[in-house]
Scaffold this motif. Structure first.
Motif, PDB file in Angstrom:
ATOM      1  N   VAL A 145      -4.937  -4.382   4.233  1.00 44.79           N
ATOM      2  CA  VAL A 145      -4.690  -3.176   5.189  1.00 44.79           C
ATOM      3  C   VAL A 145      -4.714  -1.991   4.023  1.00 44.79           C
ATOM      4  CG1 VAL A 145      -3.407  -1.809   6.572  1.00 44.79           C
ATOM      5  CG2 VAL A 145      -3.462  -4.270   7.238  1.00 44.79           C
ATOM      6  N   LEU A 146      -3.830  -1.959   3.054  1.00 44.96           N
ATOM      7  CA  LEU A 146      -3.846  -0.804   2.164  1.00 44.96           C
ATOM      8  C   LEU A 146      -5.132  -0.788   1.400  1.00 44.96           C
ATOM      9  CD1 LEU A 146      -0.333  -1.405   0.853  1.00 44.96           C
ATOM     10  CD2 LEU A 146      -0.966   0.390   2.388  1.00 44.96           C
ATOM     11  N   GLN A 147      -5.692  -2.078   1.036  1.00 45.14           N
ATOM     12  CA  GLN A 147      -7.205  -1.703   0.415  1.00 45.14           C
ATOM     13  C   GLN A 147      -8.070  -1.194   1.118  1.00 45.14           C
ATOM     14  OE1 GLN A 147      -7.699  -6.008  -0.530  1.00 45.14           O
ATOM     15  NE2 GLN A 147      -6.949  -5.905  -2.694  1.00 45.14           N
ATOM     16  N   ARG A 148      -8.108  -1.449   2.563  1.00 46.48           N
ATOM     17  CA  ARG A 148      -9.133  -0.884   3.467  1.00 46.48           C
ATOM     18  C   ARG A 148      -8.713   0.540   3.890  1.00 46.48           C
ATOM     19  NH1 ARG A 148     -12.558  -4.619   4.154  1.00 46.48           N
ATOM     20  NH2 ARG A 148     -11.794  -7.136   4.101  1.00 46.48           N
ATOM     21  N   THR A 149      -7.537   1.049   3.832  1.00 47.73           N
ATOM     22  CA  THR A 149      -7.105   2.329   3.994  1.00 47.73           C
ATOM     23  C   THR A 149      -6.890   3.277   3.122  1.00 47.73           C
ATOM     24  OG1 THR A 149      -4.921   1.443   4.569  1.00 47.73           O
ATOM     25  CG2 THR A 149      -6.103   1.550   6.489  1.00 47.73           C
ATOM     26  N   MET A 150      -6.545   2.824   1.767  1.00 47.34           N
ATOM     27  CA  MET A 150      -6.167   3.756   0.630  1.00 47.34           C
ATOM     28  C   MET A 150      -7.345   3.599  -0.482  1.00 47.34           C
ATOM     29  SD  MET A 150      -2.111   3.161   0.561  1.00 47.34           S
ATOM     30  CE  MET A 150      -1.958   4.341  -0.759  1.00 47.34           C
ATOM     31  N   GLN A 176       4.132 -14.851   2.228  1.00 48.43           N
ATOM     32  CA  GLN A 176       3.100 -14.582   1.472  1.00 48.43           C
ATOM     33  C   GLN A 176       1.943 -13.846   2.151  1.00 48.43           C
ATOM     34  OE1 GLN A 176       1.590 -17.520  -1.357  1.00 48.43           O
ATOM     35  NE2 GLN A 176       0.446 -16.142  -2.543  1.00 48.43           N
ATOM     36  N   ILE A 177       1.671 -14.359   3.353  1.00 48.76           N
ATOM     37  CA  ILE A 177       0.475 -14.028   4.111  1.00 48.76           C
ATOM     38  C   ILE A 177       0.706 -12.652   4.615  1.00 48.76           C
ATOM     39  CG2 ILE A 177      -0.524 -14.388   6.415  1.00 48.76           C
ATOM     40  CD1 ILE A 177       0.142 -17.339   6.142  1.00 48.76           C
ATOM     41  N   ILE A 178       2.094 -12.303   4.957  1.00 50.51           N
ATOM     42  CA  ILE A 178       2.367 -10.861   5.382  1.00 50.51           C
ATOM     43  C   ILE A 178       1.999 -10.076   4.353  1.00 50.51           C
ATOM     44  CG2 ILE A 178       4.215  -9.454   5.959  1.00 50.51           C
ATOM     45  CD1 ILE A 178       5.448 -11.658   7.744  1.00 50.51           C
ATOM     46  N   GLY A 179       2.397 -10.332   3.017  1.00 47.69           N
ATOM     47  CA  GLY A 179       2.352  -9.714   1.900  1.00 47.69           C
ATOM     48  C   GLY A 179       0.646  -9.386   1.469  1.00 47.69           C
ATOM     49  N   LEU A 180       0.044 -10.427   1.713  1.00 55.03           N
ATOM     50  CA  LEU A 180      -1.483 -10.330   1.495  1.00 55.03           C
ATOM     51  C   LEU A 180      -2.221  -9.235   2.823  1.00 55.03           C
ATOM     52  CD1 LEU A 180      -2.476 -13.946   0.229  1.00 55.03           C
ATOM     53  CD2 LEU A 180      -2.393 -11.899  -1.209  1.00 55.03           C
ATOM     54  N   GLY A 181      -1.613  -9.684   3.830  1.00 54.73           N
ATOM     55  CA  GLY A 181      -2.218  -9.014   5.109  1.00 54.73           C
ATOM     56  C   GLY A 181      -1.866  -7.573   4.735  1.00 54.73           C
ATOM     57  N   LEU A 182      -0.817  -7.021   4.364  1.00 53.07           N
ATOM     58  CA  LEU A 182      -0.490  -5.680   3.917  1.00 53.07           C
ATOM     59  C   LEU A 182      -1.282  -5.231   2.839  1.00 53.07           C
ATOM     60  CD1 LEU A 182       1.069  -3.129   4.672  1.00 53.07           C
ATOM     61  CD2 LEU A 182       2.896  -4.210   3.120  1.00 53.07           C
ATOM     62  N   GLN A 183      -1.343  -6.363   1.787  1.00 50.27           N
ATOM     63  CA  GLN A 183      -2.426  -5.768   0.908  1.00 50.27           C
ATOM     64  C   GLN A 183      -3.806  -5.252   1.278  1.00 50.27           C
ATOM     65  OE1 GLN A 183      -2.618  -8.492  -2.417  1.00 50.27           O
ATOM     66  NE2 GLN A 183      -3.523  -7.017  -3.670  1.00 50.27           N
ATOM     67  N   SER A 217       1.304 -10.595  -6.035  1.00 49.04           N
ATOM     68  CA  SER A 217      -0.059 -10.211  -5.600  1.00 49.04           C
ATOM     69  C   SER A 217      -0.373  -8.628  -5.803  1.00 49.04           C
ATOM     70  CB  SER A 217       0.052 -10.393  -3.957  1.00 49.04           C
ATOM     71  OG  SER A 217       0.987  -9.533  -3.339  1.00 49.04           O
ATOM     72  N   PHE A 218       0.429  -7.903  -5.999  1.00 43.18           N
ATOM     73  CA  PHE A 218       0.316  -6.385  -6.337  1.00 43.18           C
ATOM     74  C   PHE A 218       0.307  -6.061  -7.703  1.00 43.18           C
ATOM     75  CE2 PHE A 218       0.845  -5.937  -1.624  1.00 43.18           C
ATOM     76  CZ  PHE A 218       0.183  -4.914  -1.378  1.00 43.18           C
ATOM     77  N   ALA A 219       0.477  -6.984  -8.650  1.00 45.63           N
ATOM     78  CA  ALA A 219       0.663  -6.894 -10.071  1.00 45.63           C
ATOM     79  C   ALA A 219      -0.531  -6.319 -10.445  1.00 45.63           C
ATOM     80  CB  ALA A 219       0.923  -8.174 -10.746  1.00 45.63           C
ATOM     81  N   ALA A 220      -1.690  -6.722  -9.842  1.00 45.43           N
ATOM     82  CA  ALA A 220      -3.029  -5.990 -10.509  1.00 45.43           C
ATOM     83  C   ALA A 220      -3.000  -4.571 -10.300  1.00 45.43           C
ATOM     84  CB  ALA A 220      -4.282  -6.697  -9.630  1.00 45.43           C
ATOM     85  N   TYR A 221      -2.309  -3.878  -9.290  1.00 44.87           N
ATOM     86  CA  TYR A 221      -2.056  -2.703  -9.085  1.00 44.87           C
ATOM     87  C   TYR A 221      -1.085  -1.797  -9.809  1.00 44.87           C
ATOM     88  CZ  TYR A 221      -5.435  -3.497  -5.345  1.00 44.87           C
ATOM     89  OH  TYR A 221      -6.486  -3.833  -4.590  1.00 44.87           O
ATOM     90  N   PHE A 222      -0.035  -2.386 -10.070  1.00 44.79           N
ATOM     91  CA  PHE A 222       0.970  -1.692 -10.824  1.00 44.79           C
ATOM     92  C   PHE A 222       1.214  -2.081 -12.188  1.00 44.79           C
ATOM     93  CE2 PHE A 222       3.683  -5.244  -8.701  1.00 44.79           C
ATOM     94  CZ  PHE A 222       4.229  -5.753 -10.055  1.00 44.79           C
TER      95      PHE A 222
END
Length: 445
Positions: A179-184, A170-177, A40-45
């Motif tokens: 949150v990070l998308q909206r705060t960073m 996966q939900i926790i991972g996406l949820g964290l994503q 899920s974070f591959a698009a960023y790194f």
């Protein structure tokens, strides 16, 4: 007084079974959180470990490393399946979460291409190999533990929590994503923000390690005295090679469909449909919450009507609906149509995910159950599940993206043949083993 005592014993038994399910599932949740966070974070790194250029090529490089992790899963399935059959389910489950924690730490501190050239990609590769080793054993140990720890008449319900926990990770991972998308800022996420979820994963694994040290072994394993020195060996598994081949065949269609509509869905909605990354992530997040809630319901249904009807329903639906659903998803223009189509696909996939763990465990005797589930399942995932995302991107890069849709439908069609011809496993007694495997439950069981 007698009624009160009976009620008290029943309540204690229920609490103990829920405790086993919770601890087994909690570790599974962390394992798959780390496993899916990579996707899920591959698009960023993706751009952090490879030279700048074609974004699709960068995604293919990271997807290739993701697939390599799957090819370590058969090794993990063999080693940790052997541990599970010889040393116990608890020993295997504790070891898997330790390996996953180490891999999460490695990814969190891996140097970028600008700092160490391809050295960072090498660290990423090592971490993925450790993850593959860990998950290769985790699936079977968890499936075996949840199946053995449950009431014989509620195995479908209990084992369905494996995919509840996998999806919760996966939900926790996406949820964290989200949150990070909206705060960073986007730049911060690409620069260092993507490391945060891997730090969280390492901390979560440490907590689960502590919990699993005090977990209870299953009574089925503790009371089994068959197998002797051949417990958990390839020689013992060879005697059940038909069941092993069956595990591979029934996994084929399910694992391709599962990874298509979970790990790959966010990238597909962003890269092909043109939705923003935040919208695509929100679609996956919402759909997966519903998906997780469906698992126990379908698992309980299988305890009533059998495993085969659900598997057949999945295979028929996936064979007929994959091409039109994926085609429509590629042209959606907003959140709601994307969510509706995603939910339709995941409802179909539930026929496989909710019960596949107990079906595989029910095929083998206790002394080779963990290995019997682990090795053939890991091989099938290495060949089909782990490569699903890479195959999808390969078709896209070649300008023939629809070819992947037909590939997924074809895999489901092959599994359909297996589901139609296999025996029903719902009524097998895991505590009464013959040379051919578990025998049928008696009415008094």
């Amino acid at each position: 007084m007698e009624l009160t005592a009976t009620t008290g014993r029943t309540a204690r038994t229920t609490r103990e079974q829920w405790k086993k399910i919770w601890i087994g599932s909690a570790g599974n949740m962390v394992e798959w959180y780390d496993w899916f966070v990579y996707a899920s974070f591959a698009a960023y790194f993706a751009g952090a470990f490879f030279p700048h250029g074609n974004p699709t090529a960068q995604m293919m490089n990271t997807a290739g490393i993701f697939a390599v992790g799957f090819f370590m899963r058969p090794v993990g399935g063999w080693l940790l399946g052997r541990v599970g059959d010889r040393r116990g389910r608890k020993a295997a489950l504790t070891l898997t979460v330790t390996l996953m924690s180490a891999s999460a730490v490695l990814i969190a501190v891996a140097p970028t291409y600008a700092v160490a050239g391809y050295g960072g990609a090498l660290v990423l590769l090592v971490a993925r190999l450790l993850q593959g080793l860990s998950v290769g054993g985790e699936y079977a140990a968890s499936a075996t533990y949840l199946t053995e720890a449950s009431d014989p008449r509620r195995r479908g319900f209990a084992s369905s929590f494996q995919y509840v926990s996998m999806t919760a990770g996966q939900i926790i991972g996406l949820g964290l994503q989200i949150v990070l998308q909206r705060t960073m800022s986007d730049a911060a996420l690409h620069g260092y923000g993507w490391r945060i979820p891997f730090v969280v994963g390492a901390l979560g694994a440490a907590v689960v390690f502590y919990l699993r040290r005090s977990m209870l072994e299953t009574e089925v394993y503790e009371t089994d005295d068959t197998g002797g020195e051949e417990r958990g060996t390839l020689r013992a598994l060879w005697r059940h090679r038909r069941e092993a081949l069956l595990v591979m065949a029934l996994t084929m269609g399910g694992t391709v469909a599962y990874y298509t509509y979970t790990t790959y869905l966010t990238k597909y909605l962003s890269n092909s449909a043109g939705l923003s990354k935040s919208t695509a992530t929100l679609v996956s997040f919402t759909a997966l919450i519903v998906f997780a809630c469906l698992q126990p319901l379908a698992g309980r249904l299988s305890d009533r009507i059998g495993r085969r009807p659900l598997l057949i329903t999945f295979a028929v639906g996936s064979t007929l609906l994959t091409v039109p659903v994926m085609t429509l998803l590629g042209h959606v223009d907003g959140y709601w149509p994307a969510l509706g189509l995603s939910l339709l696909a995941l409802v179909v996939v539930t026929g496989y995910t909710s019960i596949n763990a107990c079906v595989k465990a029910e095929l083998f005797p206790t002394g080779v159950r963990a290995l019997g589930v682990a090795l053939p399942y890991a091989l099938a995932n290495a060949l089909f599940g782990g490569t699903a995302e890479y195959v999808a991107l390969w078709f896209k890069n070649a300008g023939a993206e629809s070819g992947f849709f037909w590939y997924v439908a074809g895999c489901a069609a092959v599994s359909l043949v297996v589901y139609v011809t296999m025996r029903e496993t719902r009524d097998l007694d895991l505590t009464r083993v013959t040379a051919e495997g578990p025998s049928k439950l008696t009415p008094a069981s």
